[in-house]
Design a protein around this motif. Structure first.
Motif, PDB file in Angstrom:
ATOM      1  N   MET A 149     -31.257 -12.022  -7.960  1.00  0.00           N
ATOM      2  CA  MET A 149     -32.177 -11.366  -8.824  1.00  0.00           C
ATOM      3  C   MET A 149     -33.318 -10.906  -8.099  1.00  0.00           C
ATOM      4  O   MET A 149     -33.952  -9.917  -8.541  1.00  0.00           O
ATOM      5  CB  MET A 149     -32.695 -12.337  -9.990  1.00  0.00           C
ATOM      6  CG  MET A 149     -31.403 -12.507 -10.779  1.00  0.00           C
ATOM      7  SD  MET A 149     -30.719 -10.951 -11.860  1.00  0.00           S
ATOM      8  CE  MET A 149     -32.318 -10.823 -13.028  1.00  0.00           C
ATOM      9  N   SER A 150     -34.109 -11.880  -7.218  1.00  0.00           N
ATOM     10  CA  SER A 150     -34.899 -11.413  -6.689  1.00  0.00           C
ATOM     11  C   SER A 150     -34.908 -10.247  -5.602  1.00  0.00           C
ATOM     12  O   SER A 150     -35.612  -9.183  -5.472  1.00  0.00           O
ATOM     13  CB  SER A 150     -35.559 -12.646  -5.774  1.00  0.00           C
ATOM     14  OG  SER A 150     -36.770 -12.336  -4.690  1.00  0.00           O
ATOM     15  N   SER A 184     -34.806  -7.010  -7.654  1.00  0.00           N
ATOM     16  CA  SER A 184     -36.009  -6.320  -7.910  1.00  0.00           C
ATOM     17  C   SER A 184     -36.697  -5.686  -6.594  1.00  0.00           C
ATOM     18  O   SER A 184     -37.205  -4.606  -6.788  1.00  0.00           O
ATOM     19  CB  SER A 184     -36.813  -7.681  -8.097  1.00  0.00           C
ATOM     20  OG  SER A 184     -38.283  -7.218  -8.465  1.00  0.00           O
ATOM     21  N   GLU A 185     -36.465  -6.374  -5.411  1.00  0.00           N
ATOM     22  CA  GLU A 185     -36.928  -5.865  -4.183  1.00  0.00           C
ATOM     23  C   GLU A 185     -36.274  -4.326  -3.960  1.00  0.00           C
ATOM     24  O   GLU A 185     -37.141  -3.356  -3.454  1.00  0.00           O
ATOM     25  CB  GLU A 185     -36.682  -6.855  -3.149  1.00  0.00           C
ATOM     26  CG  GLU A 185     -37.810  -7.914  -3.333  1.00  0.00           C
ATOM     27  CD  GLU A 185     -37.350  -9.015  -2.084  1.00  0.00           C
ATOM     28  OE1 GLU A 185     -36.405  -8.743  -1.183  1.00  0.00           O
ATOM     29  OE2 GLU A 185     -38.075 -10.060  -2.060  1.00  0.00           O
ATOM     30  N   THR A 222     -34.929  -2.495  -6.133  1.00  0.00           N
ATOM     31  CA  THR A 222     -35.440  -1.486  -6.942  1.00  0.00           C
ATOM     32  C   THR A 222     -36.756  -0.757  -6.516  1.00  0.00           C
ATOM     33  O   THR A 222     -36.806   0.391  -6.701  1.00  0.00           O
ATOM     34  CB  THR A 222     -35.343  -2.008  -8.591  1.00  0.00           C
ATOM     35  OG1 THR A 222     -34.160  -2.702  -8.761  1.00  0.00           O
ATOM     36  CG2 THR A 222     -35.761  -0.964  -9.528  1.00  0.00           C
ATOM     37  N   ARG A 223     -37.673  -1.590  -6.264  1.00  0.00           N
ATOM     38  CA  ARG A 223     -38.931  -1.140  -5.810  1.00  0.00           C
ATOM     39  C   ARG A 223     -38.675  -0.276  -4.544  1.00  0.00           C
ATOM     40  O   ARG A 223     -39.384   0.782  -4.490  1.00  0.00           O
ATOM     41  CB  ARG A 223     -39.898  -2.115  -5.572  1.00  0.00           C
ATOM     42  CG  ARG A 223     -40.395  -3.013  -6.795  1.00  0.00           C
ATOM     43  CD  ARG A 223     -41.615  -3.876  -6.382  1.00  0.00           C
ATOM     44  NE  ARG A 223     -41.041  -4.785  -5.366  1.00  0.00           N
ATOM     45  CZ  ARG A 223     -40.904  -6.061  -5.698  1.00  0.00           C
ATOM     46  NH1 ARG A 223     -40.692  -6.583  -7.142  1.00  0.00           N
ATOM     47  NH2 ARG A 223     -40.621  -6.874  -4.828  1.00  0.00           N
TER      48      ARG A 223
END
Length: 244
Positions: A210-211, A214-215, A217-218
Motif C-alpha cells: 500500500m505504501s 501511494s509512492e 501514484t505520486r
C-alpha cells in the motif's frame, strides 16, 4: 518528438506497469497461495541519431524497459483451518493441477471432492497424483491426507499427492496458478512435509504494498506533469492518438 519527451514517456509507461503490478498484489492479499508479483526492469539505449549537419553524431537515449514479471518465491504464513482436505506445503514445492490449458501448479491447497468423486481445487480443477487425477469412490468419501501427501480412506490407500519443484523461474497464470519455464521435477514422497488442516496465505506484505502504491501514484502524477509541461498541445494530441 524531443529526447526529454521520450525519456518522460518511457518513465511514465514503466510507472504504469508498476502501478498495475502493485495494485494486483494488493487485490490478492487475501488469496490463498498467491505469491506477490515483481517486475524486472532494464535499461534500453535507443539508437544514436545521425548527425544533423554539424558533423556531430547524436548520443543514444537511455530509456526504461520493463523486462518480465516473476513471482516472489518467499512462502506465506500458514493458517490453521481444521478442514481435513486443506493442505499447506511447508517449504519448497507445488501441487500439480490439471487445467483445460494443460498441467499447471499451485501452492493453494484448499481441496474438495466434486460430484464425480475427483479431488479438485475450489475452481474445480483436478488435483494430480503421479498416475493422474485422484478419484474417490462414493463409499470412500471419508478420506484423510497424511503429512507425506498420502491420501487414504478407511478401506485403502487412494493415492498420493504429486509435488513438484522447478530449477528455473515460474510464470504466474491467474491468481494462484503457475506454469514452469523449465520441466517440472517430481519431489519424492515424504521429502516435503505437508501441514494438514491448514492453508498457506498470500505472501503479500500489505502495508508495504500500500505504501508502494501511494509512492508510485505520486511519481506517476509528477512525471505526467513534466511530460505535459514539456509539450505543446499539438504534440500531446499526437501522443494520445491511437492508430486504428
Amino acid at each position: 518528438m524531443g529526447e526529454t519527451t521520450i525519456i518522460h514517456l518511457s518513465r511514465l509507461i514503466a510507472l504504469e506497469r508498476r502501478l498495475d503490478n502493485v495494485a494486483n498484489n494488493v487485490a490478492n492479499a487475501d488469496t490463498t497461495g498467491f505469491r506477490a508479483r515483481q517486475l524486472s526492469f532494464q535499461e534500453y539505449l535507443s539508437p544514436a541519431k545521425e548527425n544533423d549537419g554539424d558533423g556531430k553524431k547524436g548520443r543514444p537515449v537511455s530509456l526504461v524497459n520493463a523486462g518480465f514479471q516473476y513471482p516472489d518465491a518467499s512462502g506465506g504464513a500458514i493458517q490453521l483451518t481444521g478442514n481435513p482436505l486443506d493442505v499447506a506445503i511447508v517449504g519448497d514445492g507445488y501441487f500439480a493441477v490439471q487445467t483445460p490449458q494443460g498441467e499447471r501448479y499451485t501452492r493453494a491447497g484448499a481441496f474438495t471432492v466434486d460430484s464425480t468423486g475427483r479431488l479438485v481445487t475450489m475452481e474445480g480443477q483436478p488435483i494430480l497424483s503421479r498416475s493422474g487425477p485422484i478419484t474417490i469412490a462414493a463409499e470412500e468419501r471419508s478420506v484423510t491426507i497424511a503429512a507425506d501427501g498420502t491420501i487414504s480412506s478407511r478401506q485403502r490407500v487412494v493415492g498420493s499427492l504429486r509435488l513438484v519443484r522447478f530449477d528455473g523461474p515460474l510464470q504466474a497464470v491467474g491468481s494462484n496458478l503457475f506454469q514452469g519455464q523449465t520441466p517440472a521435477l517430481d519431489i519424492p514422497t515424504g521429502s516435503v512435509r505437508l501441514s494438514v488442516g491448514a492453508l498457506e496465505k498470500s505472501n503479500v506484505q500489505n502495508v508495504q504494498e500500500m505504501s508502494r502504491l501511494s509512492e508510485l501514484t505520486r511519481s506517476y502524477e509528477q512525471v505526467g506533469g513534466l511530460l505535459k509541461n514539456s509539450q505543446s498541445v499539438d504534440d500531446l494530441n499526437k501522443l494520445g492518438t491511437v492508430p486504428d
